[in-house]
Write a protein that holds these residues in place. Structure first.
Motif, PDB file in Angstrom:
ATOM      1  N   ALA A  31      -8.327   3.629   4.000  1.00  0.00           N
ATOM      2  CA  ALA A  31      -8.688   4.677   4.967  1.00  0.00           C
ATOM      3  C   ALA A  31      -7.510   5.607   5.248  1.00  0.00           C
ATOM      4  N   ASP A  32      -6.869   6.082   4.151  1.00  0.00           N
ATOM      5  CA  ASP A  32      -5.734   6.991   4.280  1.00  0.00           C
ATOM      6  C   ASP A  32      -4.640   6.379   5.139  1.00  0.00           C
ATOM      7  N   ALA A  33      -4.323   5.112   4.846  1.00  0.00           N
ATOM      8  CA  ALA A  33      -3.335   4.366   5.631  1.00  0.00           C
ATOM      9  C   ALA A  33      -3.694   4.404   7.112  1.00  0.00           C
ATOM     10  N   TYR A  34      -4.942   3.979   7.398  1.00  0.00           N
ATOM     11  CA  TYR A  34      -5.452   3.935   8.773  1.00  0.00           C
ATOM     12  C   TYR A  34      -5.328   5.289   9.466  1.00  0.00           C
ATOM     13  N   GLY A  35      -5.568   6.347   8.681  1.00  0.00           N
ATOM     14  CA  GLY A  35      -5.565   7.686   9.235  1.00  0.00           C
ATOM     15  C   GLY A  35      -4.217   8.366   9.304  1.00  0.00           C
ATOM     16  N   LEU A  36      -3.149   7.680   8.909  1.00  0.00           N
ATOM     17  CA  LEU A  36      -1.798   8.224   9.099  1.00  0.00           C
ATOM     18  C   LEU A  36      -1.190   8.830   7.844  1.00  0.00           C
ATOM     19  N   GLY A  37      -1.896   8.768   6.708  1.00  0.00           N
ATOM     20  CA  GLY A  37      -1.404   9.433   5.503  1.00  0.00           C
ATOM     21  C   GLY A  37      -0.995   8.461   4.418  1.00  0.00           C
ATOM     22  N   LEU A  38      -1.825   8.337   3.395  1.00  0.00           N
ATOM     23  CA  LEU A  38      -1.582   7.361   2.339  1.00  0.00           C
ATOM     24  C   LEU A  38      -0.297   7.630   1.568  1.00  0.00           C
ATOM     25  N   GLU A  39      -0.038   8.890   1.251  1.00  0.00           N
ATOM     26  CA  GLU A  39       1.128   9.193   0.432  1.00  0.00           C
ATOM     27  C   GLU A  39       2.426   8.821   1.143  1.00  0.00           C
ATOM     28  N   ASP A  40       2.595   9.302   2.368  1.00  0.00           N
ATOM     29  CA  ASP A  40       3.846   9.053   3.090  1.00  0.00           C
ATOM     30  C   ASP A  40       3.966   7.597   3.523  1.00  0.00           C
ATOM     31  N   CYS A  41       2.875   7.031   4.050  1.00  0.00           N
ATOM     32  CA  CYS A  41       2.938   5.634   4.494  1.00  0.00           C
ATOM     33  C   CYS A  41       3.080   4.697   3.296  1.00  0.00           C
ATOM     34  N   GLY A  42       2.356   4.983   2.219  1.00  0.00           N
ATOM     35  CA  GLY A  42       2.478   4.148   1.031  1.00  0.00           C
ATOM     36  C   GLY A  42       3.884   4.167   0.462  1.00  0.00           C
ATOM     37  N   THR A  43       4.485   5.348   0.432  1.00  0.00           N
ATOM     38  CA  THR A  43       5.862   5.468  -0.067  1.00  0.00           C
ATOM     39  C   THR A  43       6.827   4.689   0.812  1.00  0.00           C
ATOM     40  N   ALA A  44       6.685   4.829   2.142  1.00  0.00           N
ATOM     41  CA  ALA A  44       7.590   4.130   3.066  1.00  0.00           C
ATOM     42  C   ALA A  44       7.468   2.619   2.916  1.00  0.00           C
ATOM     43  N   LEU A  45       6.260   2.122   2.766  1.00  0.00           N
ATOM     44  CA  LEU A  45       6.054   0.681   2.623  1.00  0.00           C
ATOM     45  C   LEU A  45       6.581   0.188   1.283  1.00  0.00           C
TER      46      LEU A  45
END
Length: 387
Positions: free
Chosen positions: A50-64
């Motif tokens: 869900a788009d990193a729980y609404g917070l943005g898949l690209e940026d949150c995925g990269t940070a994780l």
């Protein structure tokens, strides 16, 4: 074109946005490390559906990924395709499994389908017969009655000596339906069932717990945990203090108006003022995912007759007055000193000073829905760990 075009500096879009969202990626990474620690001997994945729980898949995925996560879970194949760019050597599990027509996406992007039904299992077997080995995971239902191979069928599959050798799941998983309620005896019932499944698939990694299950203790951890909402600062166990807040949503005050005692506010005239009041008309509404159920009055569907949500400005909690509308919400700022609030300022809708879980409860819902309902109009700013 005007004479001003060449002289006015370009504005910072975040500073002038009607609604804006700050995402603290350092807090996100810290929350993942916290869940790693709480997972004990098990590895901790990261759920970014869900788009990193609404917070943005690209940026949150990269940070994780940069924090060390190497196992990810998404809901649908398109999310996996997007994430692969930002997590090049991670294992990416697709929880909805695979259906005809999606084969090239799974194979080209090295995605792992989570097989969740007899139909998917039959289709997957046919693919392996034609194209050779590819990793998959197997979802077993241990009492949820949602996705998953029925418990008895999964045990039969584990003992089926005729199953193709190429069908060798890299992970067997299930999901707790009451993990957010530690006192529920149904958690132990599901644990017992999954331990039987784990034993039947001896030698294959297993996973039972999402965020809430991790807090139930080591016996629920198995080989891999799947933290989701806890990473984003949401409440994963009822009444338990969440981890670090990650998201801060704010909206601009468009107007501050004086209103007489006895006058009414917003649609339906559902709120009548008991005193002379100062009202802040704020640029956020249900089109932005700021749910109508947060209204201060006039929402018959909200159970319990709760009074609605609050915002936060200059050290003050300010209540919503009347109904939340599509693009506008009205807050009572009478008790905020006049010099401390003016048109153009921002009210915090949820964040470090206005807990997400509290706002969600005011709407009769949960933080998951608040985050994943964020609309497209939020201007976003990401704070990276090094900033």
């Amino acid at each position: 074109m005007t004479d001003f075009d060449d002289t006015l500096p370009a504005p910072d879009e975040f500073d002038i946005a009607p609604v804006r969202l700050t995402v603290d990626l350092g807090a996100l990474a810290d929350n993942w490390r916290d869940m790693v620690r709480r997972s004990g001997k098990a590895r901790a994945a990261a759920v970014v559906k869900a788009d990193a729980y609404g917070l943005g898949l690209e940026d949150c995925g990269t940070a994780l990924y940069e924090a060390g996560a190497r196992d990810f879970f998404v809901a649908v194949v398109q999310e996996g395709v997007t994430l692969r760019t930002y997590a090049p050597d991670a294992r990416i599990f697709v929880l909805s499994g695979i259906w005809p027509g999606q084969e090239s996406l799974f194979f080209e992007h090295d995605l792992v389908p989570v097989i969740a039904s007899e139909e998917q299992l039959a289709f997957w077997m046919s693919l392996l017969a034609e194209g050779g080995d590819h990793p998959c995971a197997l979802h077993v239902d241990t009492g949820f009655n949602r996705l998953g191979l029925p418990f008895a069928d999964a045990l039969a599959l584990a003992k089926d000596v005729s199953r193709p050798a190429s069908f060798s799941p890299v992970l067997v998983l299930s999901h707790l339906h009451s993990g957010d309620t530690p006192s529920s005896p149904l958690n132990k019932a599901q644990l017992d069932a999954f331990q039987e499944v784990s034993a039947a698939f001896d030698g294959i990694e297993t996973s039972l717990s999402a965020s809430a299950g991790i807090f139930l203790g080591p016996e629920y951890h198995f080989d891999l945990t799947r933290p989701g909402i806890a990473l984003y600062g949401g409440e994963s166990v009822n009444g338990m203090q969440p981890l670090r807040p990650v998201a801060k949503a704010e909206a601009r005050i468009l107007q501050i108006r004086e209103a007489a005692a006895g006058s009414t506010v917003s649609y339906g005239a559902t709120h009548q003022l008991s005193r002379r009041s100062r009202l802040a008309v704020v640029s956020v509404g249900y089109a932005d995912g700021y749910l109508r159920a947060l209204s201060g009055s006039g929402v018959p569907l909200r159970a319990g007759g709760t009074s609605g949500a609050y915002g936060y400005i200059d050290g003050h909690r300010v209540p919503i007055i009347g109904r939340v509308t599509m693009d506008l919400t009205i807050f009572d700022v009478t008790d905020v000193p006049e010099r401390a609030v003016r048109a153009g300022d921002y009210i915090q809708l949820f964040g470090p000073d206005m807990p997400l879980a509290e706002v969600a409860r005011a709407a009769g819902t949960i933080g998951y829905e608040m985050l994943t309902s964020l609309g497209l109009r939020y201007e976003r700013r990401y704070i990276y760990p090094e900033e």
